[in-house]
Design an enzyme around this catalytic site. Structure first.
Site, PDB file in Angstrom:
ATOM      1  N   SER A 219       1.688  -2.775  -8.895  1.00 56.26           N
ATOM      2  CA  SER A 219       1.347  -2.243 -10.218  1.00 56.26           C
ATOM      3  C   SER A 219      -0.162  -2.138 -10.402  1.00 56.26           C
ATOM      4  CB  SER A 219       1.928  -3.154 -11.289  1.00 56.26           C
ATOM      5  OG  SER A 219       1.308  -4.417 -11.194  1.00 56.26           O
ATOM      6  N   CYS A 220      -0.940  -2.602  -9.416  1.00 57.57           N
ATOM      7  CA  CYS A 220      -2.379  -2.725  -9.677  1.00 57.57           C
ATOM      8  C   CYS A 220      -3.248  -1.829  -8.805  1.00 57.57           C
ATOM      9  CB  CYS A 220      -2.794  -4.170  -9.511  1.00 57.57           C
ATOM     10  SG  CYS A 220      -1.801  -5.266 -10.523  1.00 57.57           S
ATOM     11  N   PHE A 221      -3.153  -1.958  -7.487  1.00 60.46           N
ATOM     12  CA  PHE A 221      -4.072  -1.206  -6.627  1.00 60.46           C
ATOM     13  C   PHE A 221      -3.998   0.303  -6.890  1.00 60.46           C
ATOM     14  CE2 PHE A 221      -4.844  -4.292  -2.810  1.00 60.46           C
ATOM     15  CZ  PHE A 221      -5.395  -5.194  -3.684  1.00 60.46           C
TER      16      PHE A 221
END
Ligand code: UGA
Length: 439
Positions: A264-266
């Site tokens: 969900s982040c990079f």
């Protein structure tokens, strides 16, 4: 301190557990009744190793409660930590609707409260805390930021799968402060924790968070690039990365090459930074290339399977590991999806399995065929592709591949398995980054 946490995702839940361990009184608010009921019973609202126990302890200590009412949570607290999601919009920019709504609710609750500090833990681009959060709180409360309420940014650097240990023993804690009183309130939460400390202004702290993820994503992307070249020239990229990682300036972490980064982040943070670069007319060519390369990377595994099988049409492929990485049930931006799509498009029948994430993967790919176990997925398969390095895949005996598969061929897209052990047991083993120059 008395802390309200808005958002019961893995950041909110882990933060709640650690704050309670640190002796703070914590109340979590989330509109999702199931999550609130889980928390109120001292259970983890999301799958994260160790979190159930930590929350049960927090609950038993009487320092953790949960509610669906933001107003009640804010009312019972001295500080509010915003841990709501900032999902990507189709153009790569961040969707701030949850953050805006939470800020408005906090503002309304602050109308009748003395000074209170609003702390942003959600990942946001520089300027967001001041322009969106502080402004919305001010509008809804009728108070002024820096007078009636404080504002701080306290980014989280937790990794899913090890979020709790990361939260308990952070390498660093960063606090961006609107003013000294805000910084003091934010720092008071973390007095008992180890880690280097850095105090900045709001926008700097916001950029530290996204820039950190962009660096790590680029590092993985570079490792993937080098791995592809290594394989092409007959060199084993695992050894190359071992050597590269010995350079203290580079370090050994985040050099694991494979099918690319997900989560969900990079992808989201890199996209957000690319879109910010465009907006401020400082285009990030490097990060744009990181995204492009990452999209192509899962196809390396498809290429290896095709090379070994001649064609994928009519073949049965076991896809092992659907989560974006092991020890999580999270499938956001998982590389398993492009893999599944490419294999299916090429005419293969794909049998998928993950120890935790199968049901979530079904939501992404409703037509996916799911097996009940890794062994079931292997049954009659012409090839098994390993997409996430779950330890249970590493433990599979070579004899099981041989006995169950039509052709005992493994394509290791994460360099997760023991090549020598598999080959010793008669399994064909191919892997991303594995060049085998004959000398
Ligand atoms: C990442 C950061 O590591 C955290 O510091 C940050 O707080 C978090 O994002 C966030 O912004 O919330 P996370 O996405 O949970 O954490 O997972 P990572 O362990 O960083 O892995 C991200 C992706 O990169 C995964 O798909 C993983 O398989 C891949 N990866 C990671 C590699 O391909 N190679 C590596 O060497 C490391």
């Amino acid at each position: 301190m008395r802390a309200a946490i808005l958002g019961a995702g893995y950041v909110g839940a882990c933060t709640a557990a650690v704050l309670a361990e640190q002796g703070h009184q914590v109340i979590v608010a989330d509109p999702d009744k199931e999550r609130v009921m889980a928390l109120a019973a001292g259970r983890a609202p999301v799958y994260e190793p160790g979190l159930d126990d930590a929350l049960a302890m927090a609950r038993a200590s009487g320092r953790l409660s949960a509610t669906t009412s933001t107003a009640d949570a804010v009312d019972a607290s001295d500080v509010t930590l915003l841990c709501v999601g900032t999902p990507p919009k189709p153009d790569g920019s961040q969707d701030l609707k949850f953050l805006k709504a939470a800020s408005q609710q906090v503002g309304q609750a602050l109308r009748s409260k003395p000074w209170h500090c609003v702390i942003v833990k959600s990942t946001v681009l520089p300027g967001t805390t001041e322009d969106v959060v502080a402004r919305e709180v001010a509008k809804a409360s009728g108070l002024q930021a820096g007078e009636g309420f404080g504002v701080a940014v306290n980014p989280e650097f937790l990794r899913e799968g090890s979020a709790l240990s990361d939260a308990r023993a952070p390498d660093r804690i960063v606090v961006g402060q609107l003013d000294e009183a805000s910084g003091k309130a934010a720092w008071a939460l973390w007095e008992g924790l180890p880690g280097k400390r850095l105090t900045t202004d709001l926008a700097t702290a916001e950029l530290i968070k996204v820039a950190s993820n962009a660096f790590l994503a680029a590092k993985v992307g570079l490792a993937n690039d080098v791995a592809n070249v290594a394989a092409a020239v007959g060199v084993d990229a695992a050894k190359v990365m071992e050597g590269v990682g010995l350079d203290a300036r580079i370090g050994p972490q985040f050099l694991r090459f494979g099918a690319g980064f997900g989560g969900s982040c990079f992808p989201k943070d890199v996209r957000a930074l690319v879109s910010l670069g465009k907006r401020v007319k400082k285009p990030s060519r490097i990060l744009a290339a990181v995204l492009e390369a990452n999209d192509a990377q899962p196809l390396e595994a498809v290429r290896l399977a095709r090379e070994a099988l001649g064609t994928l049409k009519g073949k049965r492929i076991a896809l092992l590991g659907l989560a974006f990485k092991p020890d999580t049930d999270d499938v956001r931006e998982t590389r398993a999806l492009p893999l599944w799509q490419a294999l299916t498009k090429a005419g293969a029948t794909v049998i998928c399995f993950d120890p935790r994430a199968s049901e979530n993967f079904r939501k992404l790919a409703p037509k996916a065929k799911l097996a009940a176990s890794a062994l079931d997925a292997l049954e009659g398969a012409d090839c098994a592709i390993v997409q996430a390095e779950w330890s249970e895949f590493r433990a599979l005996a070579p004899a099981e591949f041989k006995r169950r598969m039509r052709r005992p061929l493994v394509v290791d897209a994460r360099r997760a398995l023991d090549a020598a052990r598999l080959r010793g047991g008669g399994v064909e083993y191919r892997a991303i980054g594995l060049g085998e120059r004959q000398v």
